[in-house]
Design an enzyme around this catalytic site. Sequence first.
Site, PDB file in Angstrom:
ATOM      1  N   ARG A  80       0.876  -1.369   0.037  1.00 59.15           N
ATOM      2  CA  ARG A  80       0.227   0.006   0.135  1.00 59.15           C
ATOM      3  C   ARG A  80       0.891   1.341  -0.088  1.00 59.15           C
ATOM      4  NH1 ARG A  80      -3.070   2.957   4.857  1.00 59.15           N
ATOM      5  NH2 ARG A  80      -3.968   4.726   3.667  1.00 59.15           N
ATOM      6  N   HIS A 124      -3.316  10.712   1.042  1.00 56.01           N
ATOM      7  CA  HIS A 124      -2.750  10.614   2.475  1.00 56.01           C
ATOM      8  C   HIS A 124      -2.307  11.942   2.978  1.00 56.01           C
ATOM      9  CE1 HIS A 124      -1.233   7.184   5.078  1.00 56.01           C
ATOM     10  NE2 HIS A 124      -0.927   8.359   5.730  1.00 56.01           N
ATOM     11  N   GLU A 170      -7.524   7.972   6.860  1.00 57.31           N
ATOM     12  CA  GLU A 170      -7.786   8.605   8.231  1.00 57.31           C
ATOM     13  C   GLU A 170      -8.399   9.972   8.223  1.00 57.31           C
ATOM     14  OE1 GLU A 170      -4.488   8.219  10.814  1.00 57.31           O
ATOM     15  OE2 GLU A 170      -4.786   6.060  10.679  1.00 57.31           O
ATOM     16  N   ASN A 299      -7.218   1.184   9.737  1.00 55.13           N
ATOM     17  CA  ASN A 299      -5.924   1.399  10.461  1.00 55.13           C
ATOM     18  C   ASN A 299      -6.228   1.224  11.784  1.00 55.13           C
ATOM     19  OD1 ASN A 299      -5.245   2.184   7.863  1.00 55.13           O
ATOM     20  ND2 ASN A 299      -4.675   4.316   8.283  1.00 55.13           N
ATOM     21  N   TYR A 301      -4.405   1.260  15.536  1.00 58.78           N
ATOM     22  CA  TYR A 301      -3.096   1.183  16.429  1.00 58.78           C
ATOM     23  C   TYR A 301      -3.615   1.212  17.989  1.00 58.78           C
ATOM     24  CZ  TYR A 301      -0.584   2.829  12.638  1.00 58.78           C
ATOM     25  OH  TYR A 301       0.228   2.887  11.307  1.00 58.78           O
ATOM     26  N   GLU A 390      -3.124  -0.339   8.103  1.00 60.77           N
ATOM     27  CA  GLU A 390      -2.173   0.036   8.841  1.00 60.77           C
ATOM     28  C   GLU A 390      -2.128  -0.627  10.130  1.00 60.77           C
ATOM     29  OE1 GLU A 390      -1.255   4.104   9.254  1.00 60.77           O
ATOM     30  OE2 GLU A 390      -1.899   4.524   7.221  1.00 60.77           O
TER      31      GLU A 390
HETATM   32  C1  BGP Z   1      -1.403   6.945  10.876  1.00 53.05           C
HETATM   33  C2  BGP Z   1      -1.257   7.475   9.750  1.00 53.05           C
HETATM   34  C3  BGP Z   1       0.581   7.140   9.147  1.00 53.05           C
HETATM   35  C4  BGP Z   1       1.416   6.863  10.158  1.00 53.05           C
HETATM   36  C5  BGP Z   1       0.914   6.375  11.490  1.00 53.05           C
HETATM   37  C6  BGP Z   1       1.776   6.359  12.584  1.00 53.05           C
HETATM   38  O1  BGP Z   1      -2.253   7.898  11.427  1.00 53.05           O
HETATM   39  O2  BGP Z   1      -2.132   7.096   8.639  1.00 53.05           O
HETATM   40  O3  BGP Z   1       0.670   7.997   8.045  1.00 53.05           O
HETATM   41  O4  BGP Z   1       2.141   7.995  10.348  1.00 53.05           O
HETATM   42  O5  BGP Z   1      -0.289   6.868  11.930  1.00 53.05           O
HETATM   43  O6  BGP Z   1       1.814   7.605  13.193  1.00 53.05           O
HETATM   44  P1  BGP Z   1       3.067   8.459  13.832  1.00 53.05           P
HETATM   45  O7  BGP Z   1       3.924   8.481  12.646  1.00 53.05           O
HETATM   46  O8  BGP Z   1       2.499   9.697  14.216  1.00 53.05           O
HETATM   47  O9  BGP Z   1       3.605   7.529  14.703  1.00 53.05           O
END
Ligand code: BGP
Length: 490
Positions: A80, A124, A170, A299, A301, A390
Amino acid sequence: MFHTKLDDFPENFLWGAASAAYQIEGGWKEDGKGSSIWDTFSKIPGKTYKGTNGNVAVDHYHRYKEDVKLMADMGLRAYRFSVAWSRILPNGSGEINDKGLQFYENLIDELRKYNIEPVLTLYHWDIPQALQDAYQGWESRQAIDDFNEYARVLFKRFKNKVKYWVTFNEQNVFTALGYRWEAHPPNIANVKKMFEANHIINLANAKAIQSFRELVPNGRIGPSFGYGPIYPFDSNPNHVLAALNGEEFQNHWWMDVYIHGKYPKVIWKQLERLGVTPTIESGDMELLQSVKPDFLGVNYYHGGTVRANKIEFPLKDEEQQLDKDFEATDPYLMEPKEEQAQSPEVPMFTNVSNPYLEKTDWGWEIDPIGMRIALRRLQSRYDLPMMITENGLGAFDELTENREIEDQYRIDYLREHLVEIQKAITDGVDVIGYCAWSFTDLLSWLNGYRKRYGFVYIDRDDENEKSLERIPKKSYYWYKNIIKTNGKSL
Ligand code: BGP
């Protein structure tokens, strides 16, 4: 766990990795590229860590063949990446820059040579600066047509070479950080403008999908949403209600529009009370309802934990520290800060730290089970195939004397999340792929080059471009084996 034997990953599962143009390419003025809002914003003193920017980034623009070869050697099945709008249309609209198109065509051809499925993200976060200057970018409805024009150029050129397309990355994050928290471009703190711009982006998303149906009838398209499930602090019904509010405000507000073409009623009414609803013109809702994505990009996290607002339900002593931990660490804080909320109302929820979860070096909660919960919630509410677009761990990596990276912590993180995906698949969730963030180390928007995510180390730091040598980490070899065994060696 309510089953003891896990299903296998589907045979054609897209084992992938992800990146974004601004974070890897460099070559920021090369071959006719125009500036984007990130090229400008990152040069404002104090906005990014040590003033880091993407002028050179990890020089992928010149080294894409080497990078793709590393992907091929790893056995990657999907990659991607995003296209920089300002390479294709340096002024945002009008004249097309063929050299920009050629770069992406070369990249796509290189991927296909090794049977790596390209997953192309249209946006993006890097709208051309020319459009920001001309009409304030996403604040103007002109951006809907200009985005559509840009998307159509790519659809026409790559319709036979790219099957999977992502519209917006996002939207929740870049609108909140860009229009509410002054943390991303266009560097604004105005809640009303945030909701106006957000509505315009929704329309741009829908219109581009309409064009896609016309031009790429056999392709698949969807947005990538930054999703995190919201948990109640405990079973106190006030907190459970707050979590419902949080889920609606932080997630359904966007996803219901993508999938059902409508805004959730509870949040709409709350915004009405605050006087910040977006302007709806005739035909808007019809446009939003006329399209539906083929898949959802997710995505993931971390999620969030909330309690009832502090004003009506003051914190107990033992909750004070959780509250402080949260304020101190979370960069994606979405709850209205008193001075910025412009609101006479009590907040619908208050964010707190989750006492059950460890955090990364940057204070992001680590919550693999949250991945399964996310997939389950999204499957039952929206019932679309999902691609994890992600997921990954930002950490300090150290080169050993032998020039190796022993990133066992990253392997543990990825493994635990993948196991939860496998459990979700066993539960009955339709997951078609997983793109780890990221393939190589890259520029973190606000955190510079020392917050590393990649399977491949890049020899550079915040001050110095150094050799830009690519060095596969321990996690590179680990993931290679996971792909080879289609997840059986997890
Ligand atoms: C997401 C974004 C990415 C990437 C990732 C990690 O929100 O889509 O582009 O950056 O987060 O975030 P960071 O770089 O702030 O740790």
